[in-house]
Design an enzyme around this catalytic site. Structure first.
Site, PDB file in Angstrom:
ATOM      1  N   GLY A  59       0.864  -1.182   0.000  1.00 15.24           N
ATOM      2  CA  GLY A  59       0.000   0.000   0.000  1.00 15.24           C
ATOM      3  C   GLY A  59       0.901   1.233   0.000  1.00 15.24           C
ATOM      4  O   GLY A  59       1.840   1.321   0.825  1.00 15.24           O
ATOM      5  N   ARG A 101      10.363  -0.915  -4.248  1.00 17.18           N
ATOM      6  CA  ARG A 101       9.283  -1.177  -5.228  1.00 17.18           C
ATOM      7  C   ARG A 101       9.184   0.077  -6.104  1.00 17.18           C
ATOM      8  O   ARG A 101       9.331   1.184  -5.609  1.00 17.18           O
ATOM      9  CB  ARG A 101       7.945  -1.479  -4.530  1.00 17.18           C
ATOM     10  CG  ARG A 101       7.903  -2.887  -3.908  1.00 17.18           C
ATOM     11  CD  ARG A 101       6.525  -3.218  -3.356  1.00 17.18           C
ATOM     12  NE  ARG A 101       5.562  -3.540  -4.392  1.00 17.18           N
ATOM     13  CZ  ARG A 101       4.243  -3.678  -4.159  1.00 17.18           C
ATOM     14  NH1 ARG A 101       3.757  -3.525  -2.941  1.00 17.18           N
ATOM     15  NH2 ARG A 101       3.420  -3.984  -5.145  1.00 17.18           N
ATOM     16  N   GLN A 205      -5.717  -8.906  -1.867  1.00 15.06           N
ATOM     17  CA  GLN A 205      -5.769  -7.872  -0.814  1.00 15.06           C
ATOM     18  C   GLN A 205      -7.211  -7.548  -0.428  1.00 15.06           C
ATOM     19  O   GLN A 205      -7.489  -7.182   0.709  1.00 15.06           O
ATOM     20  CB  GLN A 205      -5.079  -6.590  -1.292  1.00 15.06           C
ATOM     21  CG  GLN A 205      -3.567  -6.683  -1.444  1.00 15.06           C
ATOM     22  CD  GLN A 205      -3.157  -7.016  -2.862  1.00 15.06           C
ATOM     23  OE1 GLN A 205      -3.905  -7.688  -3.582  1.00 15.06           O
ATOM     24  NE2 GLN A 205      -1.995  -6.588  -3.293  1.00 15.06           N
ATOM     25  N   ASP A 246      -1.340   4.650  -6.308  1.00 17.96           N
ATOM     26  CA  ASP A 246       0.088   4.482  -6.026  1.00 17.96           C
ATOM     27  C   ASP A 246       0.906   5.658  -6.535  1.00 17.96           C
ATOM     28  O   ASP A 246       1.986   5.943  -6.021  1.00 17.96           O
ATOM     29  CB  ASP A 246       0.605   3.182  -6.637  1.00 17.96           C
ATOM     30  CG  ASP A 246       0.216   2.032  -5.742  1.00 17.96           C
ATOM     31  OD1 ASP A 246      -0.939   1.597  -5.820  1.00 17.96           O
ATOM     32  OD2 ASP A 246       1.061   1.621  -4.922  1.00 17.96           O
ATOM     33  N   LYS A 257      -3.769  -0.465  -8.361  1.00 18.08           N
ATOM     34  CA  LYS A 257      -3.773  -1.925  -8.498  1.00 18.08           C
ATOM     35  C   LYS A 257      -4.373  -2.391  -9.815  1.00 18.08           C
ATOM     36  O   LYS A 257      -5.401  -1.872 -10.254  1.00 18.08           O
ATOM     37  CB  LYS A 257      -4.540  -2.510  -7.300  1.00 18.08           C
ATOM     38  CG  LYS A 257      -4.684  -4.008  -7.260  1.00 18.08           C
ATOM     39  CD  LYS A 257      -3.373  -4.736  -7.327  1.00 18.08           C
ATOM     40  CE  LYS A 257      -2.387  -4.324  -6.255  1.00 18.08           C
ATOM     41  NZ  LYS A 257      -1.006  -4.789  -6.526  1.00 18.08           N
TER      42      LYS A 257
HETATM   43  O1  MRU Z   1       0.620  -4.202  -4.419  1.00 20.49           O
HETATM   44  P1  MRU Z   1       0.008  -3.387  -3.302  1.00 20.49           P
HETATM   45  O2  MRU Z   1      -0.813  -4.195  -2.362  1.00 20.49           O
HETATM   46  O3  MRU Z   1       1.057  -2.539  -2.623  1.00 20.49           O
HETATM   47  O4  MRU Z   1      -0.972  -2.401  -4.048  1.00 20.49           O
HETATM   48  C1  MRU Z   1      -1.692  -1.462  -3.281  1.00 20.49           C
HETATM   49  C2  MRU Z   1      -2.635  -0.637  -4.078  1.00 20.49           C
HETATM   50  O5  MRU Z   1      -2.705  -0.730  -5.286  1.00 20.49           O
HETATM   51  C3  MRU Z   1      -3.437   0.382  -3.324  1.00 20.49           C
HETATM   52  O6  MRU Z   1      -4.680   0.566  -3.931  1.00 20.49           O
HETATM   53  C4  MRU Z   1      -2.678   1.722  -3.337  1.00 20.49           C
HETATM   54  O7  MRU Z   1      -1.378   1.551  -2.862  1.00 20.49           O
HETATM   55  C5  MRU Z   1      -3.370   2.759  -2.538  1.00 20.49           C
HETATM   56  S1  MRU Z   1      -3.215   2.410  -0.823  1.00 20.49           S
HETATM   57  C6  MRU Z   1      -3.915   3.623   0.081  1.00 20.49           C
END
Ligand code: MRU
Length: 354
Positions: A59, A101, A205, A246, A257
């Site tokens: 996240g 990442r 998730q 992100d 995502k």
């Molecule tokens: O791969 P992840 O679980 O890190 O991806 C997270 C997401 O895509 C969330 O929607 C994004 O980080 C927003 S979190 C407030």
């Protein structure tokens, strides 16, 4: 940390993805949720980076705050192990932390902010300065989420379904959440909401984290497979889709995502508002459009398996981009802690950098 827990308590939320207690930083292992609650202590900045890379913590804002604490751990190591060359040590650690990442811009934003205050600090105070700044980044994230919840909550329709994707909740942030913060805000405003959570293959998730978080808070949630979103959005039961982000480019294109873009297209087709909730730390003013956002691709095995179980034939090739980009033309509004942004986004977003 006590002040942060108190802030969250007052807002009716209690879940946090990390702890800073007795000079120790630990991460809640999100890979084990909702079945087991285990905390992993990070003894070095490298262990915090592994936590980000291996999805112990995930996240965008949560990754950013973890990166800030990784810098705290780097400072502690530098002062102890290489007191004379601590500045070079910190620069090298920062470069590695930024690479943990690629897509969530909160990561490089937090490392940049830490470096800035550390650069201007005296050697004998540098550790205290680092801890204070990491805690400030965490506190400001929680405050931003609560404010986004208030502003976004007002956009939600009473007695309508809200569909969300992935987990943009307390676990993905310093607490309270962005998209789930908006849902929490709507509930605090007395609105009757029913949340539909996409399960979100391949890491699930939505199934493992979002559904659990909302159940913990007593908010009604129904889980659906990702491919049921079309049926839901054409049924008239959904008043809005709310997701996190992100990275948001200067023109309003949104990386989030994988599967988010499909939802935005479905929203347009069915006349449902598509909202993005994100703090100002998720905007990349140096990135002109979504085309320049680096998109992480992860191991094929995440697709060919489900958890520990092999699903597809051994040796099959798989496509596993972790995020996609939704063009700003499909975004009804971007909810930030500084206000609700509407098109034209380039103009609205440029005011955030002031
Ligand atoms: O791969 P992840 O679980 O890190 O991806 C997270 C997401 O895509 C969330 O929607 C994004 O980080 C927003 S979190 C407030």
């Amino acid at each position: 940390m006590k002040a942060i827990i108190q802030l969250l308590k007052e807002a009716g939320s209690h879940i946090v993805p990390f702890r800073w207690e007795n000079e120790t930083f630990s991460l809640l292992d999100q890979r084990l949720l909702p079945h087991r609650e285990e905390w992993i202590v990070c003894n070095s900045w490298q262990e915090a980076v592994s936590g980000i890379r291996e999805m112990v913590v995930r996240g965008a804002p949560a990754i950013g705050i973890t990166a800030a604490f990784a810098m705290v751990l780097a400072v502690r190591q530098a002062v102890k192990e290489v007191p004379k060359e601590y500045k070079a040590f910190l620069r090298q650690a920062a470069a590695q932390i930024k690479k943990a990442r690629p897509t969530a811009v909160n990561l490089s934003w937090a490392v940049g902010r830490m470096l800035k205050v550390l650069d201007g600090s005296e050697h004998d105070q540098i550790y205290e300065v680092a801890v204070d700044e990491a805690l400030a980044i965490w506190t400001e994230d929680v405050q931003a989420n609560i404010e986004m919840g208030r502003l976004g909550g007002m956009l939600m329709e009473d007695q309508k379904g809200i569909l969300t994707h992935c987990n943009a909740g307390a676990l993905a942030t310093g607490g309270y959440g962005t998209a789930l913060g908006v849902i929490r805000g709507a509930v605090r405003q007395g609105k009757g909401v029913r949340v539909f959570a996409d399960e979100t293959r391949p890491w699930l998730q939505g199934a493992r984290l979002t559904a659990w978080e909302l159940m913990e808070d007593g908010i009604g949630v129904t889980l659906n497979v990702d491919s049921a979103a079309g049926v839901l959005l054409s049924s008239g039961r959904i008043g809005a889709v709310v997701v996190g982000a992100d990275r948001i480019a200067a023109n309003g294109d949104v990386a989030n995502k994988i599967g988010t873009y499909m939802l935005a297209v479905l929203c347009k087709e069915n006349g449902v508002p598509f909202y993005v909730a994100a703090p100002s730390s998720t905007f990349d003013h140096s990135c002109p459009s979504g085309a320049q956002i680096p998109i992480e691709e992860r191991d094929m095995e995440e697709v060919t398996t489900c958890g520990k179980y092999r699903v597809a034939a051994k040796g099959v090739s798989a496509f596993n981009p972790v995020f996609d980009v939704t063009p700003s033309s499909l975004v009804s509004a971007i909810i930030t802690e500084k206000g609700v942004l509407r098109p034209p986004y380039d103009k609205a977003i440029s005011t955030l950098s002031n």
